[in-house]
Design an enzyme around this catalytic site. Sequence first.
Site, PDB file in Angstrom:
ATOM      1  N   TYR A 142       0.900  -1.063   0.015  1.00 41.92           N
ATOM      2  CA  TYR A 142      -0.083  -0.130  -0.053  1.00 41.92           C
ATOM      3  C   TYR A 142       0.940   1.155  -0.020  1.00 41.92           C
ATOM      4  CZ  TYR A 142      -3.442   3.370   1.753  1.00 41.92           C
ATOM      5  OH  TYR A 142      -4.238   4.511   1.712  1.00 41.92           O
ATOM      6  N   ASP A 237       9.386   2.928   0.146  1.00 40.88           N
ATOM      7  CA  ASP A 237       8.255   3.752   1.107  1.00 40.88           C
ATOM      8  C   ASP A 237       8.443   3.426   2.420  1.00 40.88           C
ATOM      9  OD1 ASP A 237       5.951   4.476   2.216  1.00 40.88           O
ATOM     10  OD2 ASP A 237       4.511   3.567   0.611  1.00 40.88           O
ATOM     11  N   LYS A 265       3.885   8.843   9.064  1.00 42.46           N
ATOM     12  CA  LYS A 265       3.574   8.266  10.547  1.00 42.46           C
ATOM     13  C   LYS A 265       4.436   8.664  11.730  1.00 42.46           C
ATOM     14  CE  LYS A 265       0.632   4.662   8.303  1.00 42.46           C
ATOM     15  NZ  LYS A 265       0.662   3.982   7.099  1.00 42.46           N
TER      16      LYS A 265
END
Length: 425
Positions: A142, A237, A265
């Site tokens: 994702y 990522d 995050k």
Amino acid sequence: MTKSEALYERAVKCIPGGVNSPVRAFGSVGETPRFIEKANGAWIYDADGNAYLDFIGSWGPMILGHNHPEVLESVMEAVKGGLSFGAATEREVLMAELICDMVPSIGMVRMVNSGTEAVMSAIRTARGFTGRNKIVKFTGCYHGHTDAMLVKAGSGVMTQGIPDSAGVPAGCTQDTLSAAYNNLSSVEVLFEENKNEIAAVIVEPVAANMGVVPPAKGFLEGLRKLCTREGALLIFDEVITGFRLAPDGAQGYFGIQPDLTTFGKIIGGGMPVGAYGGSKEIMSMVAPVGPVYQAGTLSGNPVAMAAGLAQLTMLKENPRIYQELNAMGDWFYSEIETILREAGAPWQVNHTGSLGCVFFTEQPVVDYASAKTSDVGKYRDYFKYMLHHGIYLAPSQFEAMFLSAAHKKEELEEMLDVLRGYMHR
Ligand SMILES: *Cc1c(COP(=O)(O)O)cnc(C)c1O
């Protein structure tokens, strides 16, 4: 009716599905979302006053635990000076210096407001830099909800069973190629079929949005070699793995240098922050220096920077946190495995450092196809039991468990006791 149920009843009337991100819905586990009122350390508390030992940590950001006093203090200090100026500030310089200092592959960095934005911008930069259009991603990874990345994506897309997404024109995904995680030859084939057309390969260095799937030995090294040979950029990522596995992220943990890195995050300490960075040469493509346009009214926001700066500074100054977290992860996930084995359950426990998950399948889980063999009905039973015994796990099979520096051994023992109870119920 509980307060959470009452709030949910109101929420579904005015918010799609009652939640502001699909991953928060409890649909796939047959429960009502718990509305959280407050949190502290390793614990969260819902509107009905129930306490839960939290294994989500806001999906990673709370690596030091909830409500860390130094993060809060830094935020309060910033708030007193004003919430946003839309102009350059010292905190942005400190943040960029800190990131460049902690992550050797990064010579320049641009702050954005989310992981999605970081990925979207990194891809645009890679395309601008190489003059090529195609991007290789891995099925089950994702990378946020930007159009071009909603192809065989994991996380909520996987949980909701949405194959792709409505509203994404074919034109937006025609340059997105999919390979199988941990399968180098699937990437080699794409390079052969698309000679000199692939701008970048983007990968989660530890896949953590189809449950947790660690990279097989040689997989990341192989991607590095292939990209270098083919003139494509390698994008890590690290929205989940960044500042989680090591001060320099998965790239430091595994010793592989990507060309571009995306963060999110943890980097915001709980505030909405993302970032993308790479060598000075590549990042000089970005406006106003270069021709790749990217902007943000609230990017580098002073309050968000204050939270991120405080958290990253603590992580940098206390690198032992990583030794302890990773050792705690090794211990904790192997205890889970022992409990499953002793109960005769053939299920899989995958982990890297403090990230981990249980898959309800007899097959080793190494990619999307094997992750999908997990029995989600069994996950639902497990989730429900744990929740009703004060353990807050991801309301989906295809997400990670996150440990924080605030999780004490006694607390993890508590979770293991509940799991023993579940196995022998
Ligand atoms: C969460 C996540 C994103 C998206 O970040 P948002 O802040 O939710 O937009 C991108 N990549 C990975 C690996 C993620 O886990």
